[in-house]
Design an enzyme around this catalytic site. Sequence first.
Site, mmCIF file in Angstrom:
data_model
loop_
_atom_site.group_PDB
_atom_site.id
_atom_site.type_symbol
_atom_site.label_atom_id
_atom_site.label_comp_id
_atom_site.label_asym_id
_atom_site.label_seq_id
_atom_site.Cartn_x
_atom_site.Cartn_y
_atom_site.Cartn_z
ATOM 1 N N HIS A 1 3.194 4.076 11.082
ATOM 2 C CA HIS A 1 4.189 5.022 11.585
ATOM 3 C C HIS A 1 3.629 6.012 12.606
ATOM 4 O O HIS A 1 4.342 6.911 13.058
ATOM 5 C CB HIS A 1 4.796 5.791 10.406
ATOM 6 C CG HIS A 1 5.291 4.896 9.313
ATOM 7 N ND1 HIS A 1 6.376 4.066 9.476
ATOM 8 C CD2 HIS A 1 4.839 4.666 8.047
ATOM 9 C CE1 HIS A 1 6.578 3.378 8.361
ATOM 10 N NE2 HIS A 1 5.652 3.729 7.481
ATOM 11 N N GLY B 1 10.879 3.931 6.186
ATOM 12 C CA GLY B 1 12.156 3.546 5.594
ATOM 13 C C GLY B 1 12.768 4.664 4.774
ATOM 14 O O GLY B 1 13.985 4.878 4.793
ATOM 15 N N ASP C 1 3.287 10.458 3.423
ATOM 16 C CA ASP C 1 3.129 9.031 3.696
ATOM 17 C C ASP C 1 2.390 8.866 5.018
ATOM 18 O O ASP C 1 2.983 8.902 6.094
ATOM 19 C CB ASP C 1 4.487 8.340 3.760
ATOM 20 C CG ASP C 1 4.357 6.825 3.827
ATOM 21 O OD1 ASP C 1 3.267 6.337 4.174
ATOM 22 O OD2 ASP C 1 5.346 6.128 3.536
ATOM 23 N N ILE D 1 6.885 2.649 13.900
ATOM 24 C CA ILE D 1 8.257 2.660 13.393
ATOM 25 C C ILE D 1 8.471 3.835 12.433
ATOM 26 O O ILE D 1 7.523 4.429 11.932
ATOM 27 C CB ILE D 1 8.599 1.339 12.678
ATOM 28 C CG1 ILE D 1 7.693 1.142 11.455
ATOM 29 C CG2 ILE D 1 8.495 0.180 13.645
ATOM 30 C CD1 ILE D 1 8.051 -0.085 10.620
#
Length: 308
Positions: free
Chosen positions: A211, A229, A206, A226
């Site tokens: 990120h 998830g 990903d 961040i």
Amino acid sequence: MSDDSVMNPELVINHKFPEVTHTYGERDVALYALGIGACAKDALDDKELKYVYHEDGQQSIKVFPTFAALFSIGLTSQLSQLPGFAFDPRLLLHGQQYIEIYKPLPTNCLMQNKSSIVGLHDKGKAAILEIEVVSYEKETGEPLCMNRTTVYLRGAVGFSKSSQPYSFTKYPRDQTSSKTPKTQPFVVHEECTQPAQALLYRLSGDYNPLHSDPKIAEVAGFSRPILHGLCTLGFAVRAIIKTICNGDANLVKAISGRFLLHVYPGETLITEMWLQGLRVLYQTKVKERNRAVLAGFVDLNQLRSSSL
């Protein structure tokens, strides 16, 4: 968005994505385990070392069940293929992830992924889209697992012309829902993520710059990149496997997670767990901000008596 943005909702929910062949090996499995924090605190942890190293060789290492979530990565980029369906990809939110494990995932595998739309809901301010991926061993045709990803497409609405909002789903709405109990947790697990956690996890496939790129994160409204998830989900399920399953990932039958809030790499995750028969309800909080970031359940095949 106008009513003709989605010309025919039935075309959307019956859309079939091209089948995809996917291969992974022991290096991918070990890298993923490290990405969700395995052995980060103790490299000799006998409950987690087997997911990154095995005395009989790397081809014998075990696989965390949340590794299956990687099989659905990239599907959101294909949503532009949906007939007549228009939305702004910058307004897409990953809402929920549901995983069913049909058999323990092999360390090496050549698989076939079959993806389809299984739910579409006009919620007024956003469309909710459910995408299902069933993964099979290519050689035998045996099903390994199923992912159901729920995404929120803000602004992609107005396609219901009836008095009732248009809604379609193959599954009962309560199948993946759960309420966090108000009682004291059965067990609590606390663990600190690493400042470079997202940079490590992204190597599992990903590569969303949200990120990793500070400028992209700032445009999106965050003070810094961040955590993914699905990485947070991996941390939570790993905590359940370590504490309630005594390190045995083969006990996990199904996983459900609702993403509530972002996590910054380096923050501390506190996962609270409650036992309800063979279901483990859980909630994960960020200690530094005292905010819930993830909630859901994990269904087990059985309980380990040593964990009770």
